[in-house]
Scaffold this motif. Structure first.
Motif, PDB file in Angstrom:
ATOM      1  N   LYS A  86       0.834  -1.198   0.000  1.00  0.00           N
ATOM      2  CA  LYS A  86       0.000   0.000   0.000  1.00  0.00           C
ATOM      3  C   LYS A  86       0.871   1.251   0.000  1.00  0.00           C
ATOM      4  N   GLY A  87       0.530   2.171  -0.891  1.00  0.00           N
ATOM      5  CA  GLY A  87       1.249   3.432  -0.967  1.00  0.00           C
ATOM      6  C   GLY A  87       0.349   4.595  -0.608  1.00  0.00           C
ATOM      7  N   SER A  88       0.830   5.792  -0.878  1.00  0.00           N
ATOM      8  CA  SER A  88       0.053   6.990  -0.569  1.00  0.00           C
ATOM      9  C   SER A  88       0.350   8.084  -1.581  1.00  0.00           C
ATOM     10  N   VAL A  89      -0.597   8.997  -1.752  1.00  0.00           N
ATOM     11  CA  VAL A  89      -0.453  10.145  -2.630  1.00  0.00           C
ATOM     12  C   VAL A  89      -0.984  11.375  -1.915  1.00  0.00           C
ATOM     13  N   LYS A  90      -0.194  12.438  -1.934  1.00  0.00           N
ATOM     14  CA  LYS A  90      -0.632  13.716  -1.360  1.00  0.00           C
ATOM     15  C   LYS A  90      -0.322  14.820  -2.355  1.00  0.00           C
ATOM     16  N   VAL A  91      -1.337  15.602  -2.713  1.00  0.00           N
ATOM     17  CA  VAL A  91      -1.128  16.761  -3.571  1.00  0.00           C
ATOM     18  C   VAL A  91      -0.581  17.886  -2.705  1.00  0.00           C
ATOM     19  N   THR A  92       0.644  18.287  -2.959  1.00  0.00           N
ATOM     20  CA  THR A  92       1.282  19.293  -2.111  1.00  0.00           C
ATOM     21  C   THR A  92       1.211  20.702  -2.689  1.00  0.00           C
ATOM     22  N   ALA A  93       0.959  20.810  -4.012  1.00  0.00           N
ATOM     23  CA  ALA A  93       0.905  22.145  -4.617  1.00  0.00           C
ATOM     24  C   ALA A  93       0.302  22.054  -6.006  1.00  0.00           C
ATOM     25  N   THR A  94      -0.262  23.172  -6.468  1.00  0.00           N
ATOM     26  CA  THR A  94      -0.642  23.349  -7.865  1.00  0.00           C
ATOM     27  C   THR A  94       0.395  24.281  -8.478  1.00  0.00           C
ATOM     28  N   LEU A  95       1.154  23.741  -9.424  1.00  0.00           N
ATOM     29  CA  LEU A  95       2.248  24.522  -9.996  1.00  0.00           C
ATOM     30  C   LEU A  95       1.727  25.621 -10.905  1.00  0.00           C
TER      31      LEU A  95
END
Length: 393
Positions: free
Chosen positions: A60-69
């Protein structure tokens, strides 16, 4: 015949002596009659291994949106990373290439690629820069013209005024079949410094099995567009065949090449690419059935229902292939231990940002993710299309 490592040859010889038989000259056979993998040119070490490893990623992994470029992009498709981290982004329908600063997202137009003829799934598609960009400033583009799909390179001179920074195109390969659909278009430089291109069969299914055609293939060439040393046929840029519409190319940490592919009605695919292999289309969609295995088709490593994927770009990061999906509107994670998945594919961002076109690895193990809602098939929202920065595990 592909060159093999000394280790592989010695191992094969030992097996033949033990069995008391001699080679018939063909590729060694794996389970179900599928040829066993050969090494891709430029890859180091022995044969690909699926042996469990202590370095395998977690199930199991994870994804986090940290910014909109950046936002407001129109029909973005190809993306290339410049030395220093800035991005070059191509617009499929306008033929323009933009530079997007990795720090702050400032967007500058470089110019337009002459001769782009957008329509259907065609236009300005993949872009790439070689490892020599720091000295030669070459930008490569795969694009549709009035007569074909082709690959050209242009000198990028950032000292010139914005909008006029691309030199005249130098076409290195022409004659790739074009159509309203299935134009392929992804290009990338491999670890061997050769240029790879994924093509489609343009709706003419027979092209995929025709080795004389450039459609429905993965191509491998020198930076000048010549057949690369080590290709299955010395006078051909064709690297493998039997594809419907290749959309993503990426190499893992052991220099194995992976590709994503649009299925027709049933199965989308993630394939491990080996030179000279036949990936089955149009005889096979997805994994071959028992009666088809004797034909020598190579099965995909993973498959998805087309409503869940319709894959586009792929990238390798943190031990996993990350696959952007258009119709599926999600980002898939395929964790790998050698050539085998660690667990079932894991989906992220389902429906959150709409259609997802391109995913690119960053130097620090993260990802850039590009949406595709202004391509005529999505539902654009305020700010579309955008580039997102992701932290992944």
């Amino acid at each position: 015949m592909q060159r093999r490592s000394l280790t592989t040859l010695l191992a094969a010889a030992s097996l033949l002596l033990a069995a008391g038989c001699s080679s018939g000259g063909g590729l060694p056979q794996g389970g179900g009659g599928t040829p066993a993998p050969a090494r891709s040119p430029g890859a180091s070490g022995g044969a690909p291994s699926a042996t469990p490893s202590a370095t395998a990623p977690p199930a199991k992994g994870s994804v986090k949106v940290t910014a909109t470029l950046t936002t407001g992009l129109k029909s973005p498709w190809g993306v290339a990373v410049l030395p220093g981290g800035d991005l070059l982004v191509g617009s499929r329908d306008t033929g323009k290439i933009f530079r997007v600063a990795a720090d702050g997202g400032k967007t500058t137009e470089l110019g337009s690629v002459p001769g782009v003829d957008p329509g259907g799934e065609g236009g300005l598609l993949g872009i790439a820069v070689p490892s020599t960009f720091g000295t030669d400033h070459q930008v490569y583009a795969y694009f549709t013209t009035a007569s074909d799909n082709r690959i050209a390179r242009m000198i990028y001179d950032e000292k010139r005024p914005a909008g006029d920074q691309l030199g005249a195109p130098d076409t290195i390969l022409r004659g790739i079949p074009k159509g309203q659909i299935h134009n392929g278009g992804r290009i990338a430089f491999g670890p061997d410094k050769m240029l790879y291109a994924g093509t489609g069969e343009t709706g003419d299914k027979g092209l995929a099995q025709d080795k004389a055609s450039l459609g429905g293939k993965i191509l491998r060439m020198t930076p000048d567009g010549e057949p690369a040393h080590g290709n299955p046929e010395a006078d051909s840029v064709v690297y493998d065949y039997g594809h419907r519409n290749v959309q993503g190319l990426a190499w893992d940490s052991d220099h194995r090449l992976w590709a994503s592919e649009f299925g027709q009605d049933t199965w989308d695919e993630l394939n491990l690419i080996e030179p000279g292999r036949n990936y089955g289309w149009p005889e096979v969609e997805g994994k071959a059935k028992a009666g088809q295995r004797g034909a020598g088709f190579t099965d995909p490593v993973e498959v998805w229902k087309t409503k869940d994927a319709s894959p586009s770009g792929i990238a390798y990061a943190k031990g996993s292939i990350w696959m952007a999906s258009l119709r599926g509107e999600r980002l898939w994670r395929i964790a790998l231990n050698g050539t085998e998945p660690v667990a079932a594919p894991q989906a992220f961002l389902k429906g959150t940002y709409g259609r997802l076109r391109t995913v690119v690895a960053t130097d620090d193990g993260g990802l850039w993710l590009v949406t595709s809602n202004t391509d005529g098939r999505g539902t654009p929202h305020k700010g579309d299309d955008r580039i997102l920065r992701l932290k992944v595990t």
